[in-house]
Design a protein around this motif. Structure first.
Motif, PDB file in Angstrom:
ATOM      1  N   UNK A  26      32.179  53.987  35.457  1.00 57.92           N
ATOM      2  CA  UNK A  26      30.906  53.353  35.812  1.00 57.92           C
ATOM      3  C   UNK A  26      30.799  51.914  35.297  1.00 57.92           C
ATOM      4  N   UNK A  27      31.488  51.595  34.209  1.00 56.25           N
ATOM      5  CA  UNK A  27      31.419  50.254  33.627  1.00 56.25           C
ATOM      6  C   UNK A  27      32.325  49.248  34.325  1.00 56.25           C
ATOM      7  N   UNK A  28      33.414  49.728  34.954  1.00 58.12           N
ATOM      8  CA  UNK A  28      34.337  48.803  35.596  1.00 58.12           C
ATOM      9  C   UNK A  28      35.681  49.424  35.875  1.00 58.12           C
ATOM     10  N   UNK A  29      36.689  48.566  35.941  1.00 56.66           N
ATOM     11  CA  UNK A  29      38.036  48.990  36.301  1.00 56.66           C
ATOM     12  C   UNK A  29      38.998  48.630  35.184  1.00 56.66           C
ATOM     13  N   UNK A  30      39.776  49.616  34.744  1.00 58.89           N
ATOM     14  CA  UNK A  30      40.821  49.416  33.744  1.00 58.89           C
ATOM     15  C   UNK A  30      42.142  49.340  34.490  1.00 58.89           C
ATOM     16  N   UNK A  31      42.900  48.258  34.285  1.00 60.62           N
ATOM     17  CA  UNK A  31      44.182  48.072  34.977  1.00 60.62           C
ATOM     18  C   UNK A  31      45.264  47.822  33.939  1.00 60.62           C
ATOM     19  N   UNK A  32      46.294  48.678  33.948  1.00 60.98           N
ATOM     20  CA  UNK A  32      47.448  48.474  33.072  1.00 60.98           C
ATOM     21  C   UNK A  32      48.660  48.212  33.959  1.00 60.98           C
ATOM     22  N   UNK A  33      49.188  46.996  33.881  1.00 55.92           N
ATOM     23  CA  UNK A  33      50.400  46.630  34.588  1.00 55.92           C
ATOM     24  C   UNK A  33      51.561  46.627  33.595  1.00 55.92           C
ATOM     25  N   UNK A  34      52.708  46.126  33.998  1.00 54.42           N
ATOM     26  CA  UNK A  34      53.881  46.143  33.121  1.00 54.42           C
ATOM     27  C   UNK A  34      53.649  45.300  31.874  1.00 54.42           C
ATOM     28  N   UNK A  35      53.151  44.103  32.055  1.00 49.06           N
ATOM     29  CA  UNK A  35      53.023  43.171  30.938  1.00 49.06           C
ATOM     30  C   UNK A  35      51.608  43.156  30.360  1.00 49.06           C
ATOM     31  N   UNK A  36      50.609  43.163  31.213  1.00 51.77           N
ATOM     32  CA  UNK A  36      49.229  42.959  30.760  1.00 51.77           C
ATOM     33  C   UNK A  36      48.343  44.169  31.034  1.00 51.77           C
ATOM     34  N   UNK A  37      47.301  44.280  30.225  1.00 48.69           N
ATOM     35  CA  UNK A  37      46.276  45.298  30.398  1.00 48.69           C
ATOM     36  C   UNK A  37      44.922  44.587  30.428  1.00 48.69           C
ATOM     37  N   UNK A  39      40.499  44.959  31.397  1.00 46.74           N
ATOM     38  CA  UNK A  39      39.290  45.704  31.754  1.00 46.74           C
ATOM     39  C   UNK A  39      38.397  44.738  32.508  1.00 46.74           C
ATOM     40  N   UNK A  40      38.055  45.092  33.737  1.00 47.11           N
ATOM     41  CA  UNK A  40      37.189  44.248  34.564  1.00 47.11           C
ATOM     42  C   UNK A  40      35.859  44.950  34.769  1.00 47.11           C
ATOM     43  N   UNK A  41      34.785  44.215  34.586  1.00 48.79           N
ATOM     44  CA  UNK A  41      33.479  44.732  34.964  1.00 48.79           C
ATOM     45  C   UNK A  41      33.400  44.642  36.484  1.00 48.79           C
ATOM     46  N   UNK A  42      32.613  45.515  37.082  1.00 44.24           N
ATOM     47  CA  UNK A  42      32.505  45.510  38.546  1.00 44.24           C
ATOM     48  C   UNK A  42      32.019  44.159  39.060  1.00 44.24           C
ATOM     49  N   UNK A  43      31.159  43.497  38.294  1.00 43.18           N
ATOM     50  CA  UNK A  43      30.629  42.206  38.730  1.00 43.18           C
ATOM     51  C   UNK A  43      31.700  41.119  38.762  1.00 43.18           C
ATOM     52  N   UNK A  44      32.825  41.319  38.088  1.00 42.85           N
ATOM     53  CA  UNK A  44      33.911  40.345  38.095  1.00 42.85           C
ATOM     54  C   UNK A  44      34.778  40.456  39.340  1.00 42.85           C
ATOM     55  N   UNK A  45      34.755  41.602  39.999  1.00 40.90           N
ATOM     56  CA  UNK A  45      35.637  41.846  41.144  1.00 40.90           C
ATOM     57  C   UNK A  45      34.910  41.482  42.426  1.00 40.90           C
ATOM     58  N   UNK A  46      35.454  40.504  43.147  1.00 44.84           N
ATOM     59  CA  UNK A  46      34.857  40.052  44.403  1.00 44.84           C
ATOM     60  C   UNK A  46      35.365  40.898  45.564  1.00 44.84           C
ATOM     61  N   UNK A  64      35.805  36.865  40.332  1.00 42.34           N
ATOM     62  CA  UNK A  64      34.706  35.899  40.470  1.00 42.34           C
ATOM     63  C   UNK A  64      35.034  34.531  39.883  1.00 42.34           C
ATOM     64  N   UNK A  65      36.009  34.444  38.997  1.00 41.65           N
ATOM     65  CA  UNK A  65      36.379  33.139  38.430  1.00 41.65           C
ATOM     66  C   UNK A  65      37.406  32.398  39.281  1.00 41.65           C
ATOM     67  N   UNK A  66      37.718  32.946  40.457  1.00 38.60           N
ATOM     68  CA  UNK A  66      38.635  32.294  41.384  1.00 38.60           C
ATOM     69  C   UNK A  66      40.095  32.702  41.230  1.00 38.60           C
ATOM     70  N   UNK A  67      40.393  33.553  40.267  1.00 38.59           N
ATOM     71  CA  UNK A  67      41.770  34.001  40.068  1.00 38.59           C
ATOM     72  C   UNK A  67      41.994  35.333  40.777  1.00 38.59           C
ATOM     73  N   UNK A  68      43.244  35.760  40.787  1.00 42.09           N
ATOM     74  CA  UNK A  68      43.591  37.062  41.332  1.00 42.09           C
ATOM     75  C   UNK A  68      44.355  37.848  40.281  1.00 42.09           C
ATOM     76  N   UNK A  69      44.377  39.147  40.442  1.00 41.65           N
ATOM     77  CA  UNK A  69      45.099  40.013  39.525  1.00 41.65           C
ATOM     78  C   UNK A  69      45.708  41.163  40.308  1.00 41.65           C
ATOM     79  N   UNK A  92      34.375  51.434  45.927  1.00 38.47           N
ATOM     80  CA  UNK A  92      33.799  51.335  44.583  1.00 38.47           C
ATOM     81  C   UNK A  92      33.303  49.919  44.294  1.00 38.47           C
ATOM     82  N   UNK A  93      34.072  48.919  44.686  1.00 40.41           N
ATOM     83  CA  UNK A  93      33.646  47.526  44.477  1.00 40.41           C
ATOM     84  C   UNK A  93      32.368  47.258  45.260  1.00 40.41           C
ATOM     85  N   UNK A  94      32.309  47.710  46.520  1.00 42.30           N
ATOM     86  CA  UNK A  94      31.104  47.517  47.346  1.00 42.30           C
ATOM     87  C   UNK A  94      29.894  48.223  46.740  1.00 42.30           C
TER      88      UNK A  94
END
Length: 103
Positions: A26-37, A39-46, A64-69, A92-94
């Motif tokens: 409910x708070x957001x999305x946790x993403x663990x990739x090979x190098x980085x981990x 936590x994104x709040x839903x409001x950060x994901x466009x 929302x800051x113009x970057x991608x992940x 979920x983002x919608x």
């Protein structure tokens, strides 16, 4: 000794590959990739994008800051399952985006 060290290093790399994940809460999305981990709040994901036709290897979050992940847990090699997972993530983002866009 060096052979044991290489074996341990190889095992650690395989363990990191095995721990790749994306977990929604409910708070957001946790993403663990090979190098980085992250936590994104839903409001950060466009938006969420993924297109096998364009050669995407995995799903991508536009932030929302113009970057991608990258979300390496959703990989093109999974075929239809990857498209379904991307669609679920888009829903979920919608659901968590306030009316009128992101804040």
């Amino acid at each position: 000794m060096w052979l044991i060290g290489i074996g341990v290093l190889f095992g650690l790399v395989l363990l990191r590959f095995a721990s790749i994940c994306a977990k929604a809460s409910p708070a957001g999305l946790f993403v663990r990739n090979i190098v980085a981990t992250h936590r994104y709040e839903w409001s950060q994901i466009v938006s969420v994008s993924y297109s096998e036709a364009l050669g995407d290897s995995w799903a991508t979050l536009s932030l929302s800051d113009g970057t991608t992940s990258a979300v390496m847990a959703i990989q093109a090699a999974d075929g239809p399952r990857a498209r379904e997972a991307t669609d679920r993530l888009r829903i979920l983002v919608d659901e968590h985006t306030p009316p009128g866009g992101t804040t």
